[in-house]
Design a protein around this motif. Structure first.
Motif, PDB file in Angstrom:
ATOM      1  N   THR A 184      41.763  39.502  10.928  1.00  0.00           N
ATOM      2  CA  THR A 184      41.758  39.670  12.374  1.00  0.00           C
ATOM      3  C   THR A 184      40.594  40.529  12.857  1.00  0.00           C
ATOM      4  O   THR A 184      40.313  40.561  14.051  1.00  0.00           O
ATOM      5  CB  THR A 184      43.055  40.354  12.828  1.00  0.00           C
ATOM      6  N   GLY A 185      39.921  41.213  11.943  1.00  0.00           N
ATOM      7  CA  GLY A 185      38.812  42.070  12.331  1.00  0.00           C
ATOM      8  C   GLY A 185      39.262  43.407  12.886  1.00  0.00           C
ATOM      9  O   GLY A 185      38.455  44.257  13.250  1.00  0.00           O
ATOM     10  N   GLU A 186      40.544  43.592  12.940  1.00  0.00           N
ATOM     11  CA  GLU A 186      41.146  44.807  13.482  1.00  0.00           C
ATOM     12  C   GLU A 186      40.809  46.019  12.622  1.00  0.00           C
ATOM     13  O   GLU A 186      40.884  45.955  11.395  1.00  0.00           O
ATOM     14  CB  GLU A 186      42.654  44.558  13.492  1.00  0.00           C
ATOM     15  N   ILE A 187      40.454  47.115  13.269  1.00  0.00           N
ATOM     16  CA  ILE A 187      40.125  48.340  12.526  1.00  0.00           C
ATOM     17  C   ILE A 187      41.414  49.075  12.159  1.00  0.00           C
ATOM     18  O   ILE A 187      42.286  49.271  12.999  1.00  0.00           O
ATOM     19  CB  ILE A 187      39.207  49.267  13.354  1.00  0.00           C
ATOM     20  N   ILE A 188      41.537  49.440  10.876  1.00  0.00           N
ATOM     21  CA  ILE A 188      42.724  50.172  10.458  1.00  0.00           C
ATOM     22  C   ILE A 188      42.312  51.412   9.680  1.00  0.00           C
ATOM     23  O   ILE A 188      41.321  51.400   8.960  1.00  0.00           O
ATOM     24  CB  ILE A 188      43.660  49.316   9.572  1.00  0.00           C
ATOM     25  N   ASN A 189      43.074  52.466   9.855  1.00  0.00           N
ATOM     26  CA  ASN A 189      42.803  53.676   9.098  1.00  0.00           C
ATOM     27  C   ASN A 189      43.613  53.665   7.811  1.00  0.00           C
ATOM     28  O   ASN A 189      44.829  53.550   7.845  1.00  0.00           O
ATOM     29  CB  ASN A 189      43.164  54.905   9.918  1.00  0.00           C
ATOM     30  N   VAL A 190      42.910  53.737   6.694  1.00  0.00           N
ATOM     31  CA  VAL A 190      43.599  53.797   5.418  1.00  0.00           C
ATOM     32  C   VAL A 190      43.738  55.283   5.064  1.00  0.00           C
ATOM     33  O   VAL A 190      42.739  55.990   4.963  1.00  0.00           O
ATOM     34  CB  VAL A 190      42.818  53.027   4.330  1.00  0.00           C
ATOM     35  N   ALA A 191      44.966  55.740   4.929  1.00  0.00           N
ATOM     36  CA  ALA A 191      45.215  57.155   4.667  1.00  0.00           C
ATOM     37  C   ALA A 191      44.771  57.532   3.260  1.00  0.00           C
ATOM     38  O   ALA A 191      44.691  56.682   2.380  1.00  0.00           O
ATOM     39  CB  ALA A 191      46.692  57.458   4.850  1.00  0.00           C
TER      40      ALA A 191
END
Lengths: 91, 97
Positions: A65-72
């Motif tokens: 989706t190209g969505e930005i996600i924060n990987v903890a």
């Protein structure tokens, strides 16, 4: 092999009651678990060692989706195979 | 401080009710059974802890990064460890007070 099979194999090899063998196996892996949750190393000569590796968090993207996600950030145990085990398993 | 076999033997002596010598013998035996299992190519699954997996690695061409020398790596058999999700969660939450 799973844990109950390991318990049975130990009971048979050492002529132990199943209950005792279970307590032994649970203590072995329970001790390792406790050490690792405290962030300590585990070092078993001939078998291997575990240490906790820290991985920094990072900003990733869902490739679909190209969505930005924060990987903890996370901690994971890393197992290094001991020399004896390594040599015995290799062909 | 790291956890060693001596500490595990000590805990078994105190908690399981075996003699010191027996405690040592059974701990050695646990690791010996584990090693034999993996040596025979069989995986070992300890639920709630993790899985020790025997992997076959194919031969491949490698390179010594220091000398850039090309070399042939032979087929190998190695052990890898996969942490169980239960343990993984516990490690990230830290010790229970």
């Amino acid at each position: 092999m799973n844990k109950s099979q390991l318990i049975e194999a130990l009971a048979k090899a050492e002529d132990l009651a199943l209950k005792k063998a279970e307590e032994v196996v649970n203590t072995v892996f329970g001790d390792m678990e406790k050490a690792l949750t405290r962030g300590e190393r585990v070092e078993i000569r001939g078998f291997g060692s575990f240490k906790i590796k820290h991985y920094e968090g990072y900003q990733g993207r869902n490739p679909k989706t190209g969505e930005i996600i924060n990987v903890a950030s996370k901690k994971l145990p890393f197992f290094k195979v001991g020399k004896e085990l390594k040599d015995r398993v290799d062909i | 401080m790291s956890l060693t076999k001596e500490k595990i033997i000590e805990d078994i002596y105190h908690n399981v009710g075996l003699s010191k010598a027996q405690s040592r013998k059974v701990v050695e035996r646990v690791f010996e059974i584990v090693k034999q299992t993996l040596e025979s190519g069989e995986n070992l699954l300890i639920s709630g802890f993790g899985k020790f997996i025997v992997r076959e690695k194919a031969a491949r061409r490698g390179r010594n990064p220091q000398t850039t020398e090309d070399l042939q790596l032979r087929a190998r058999r190695v052990v890898v460890f996969r942490t169980s999700n239960v343990l993984r969660k516990k490690i990230n939450e830290g010790p229970k007070s």
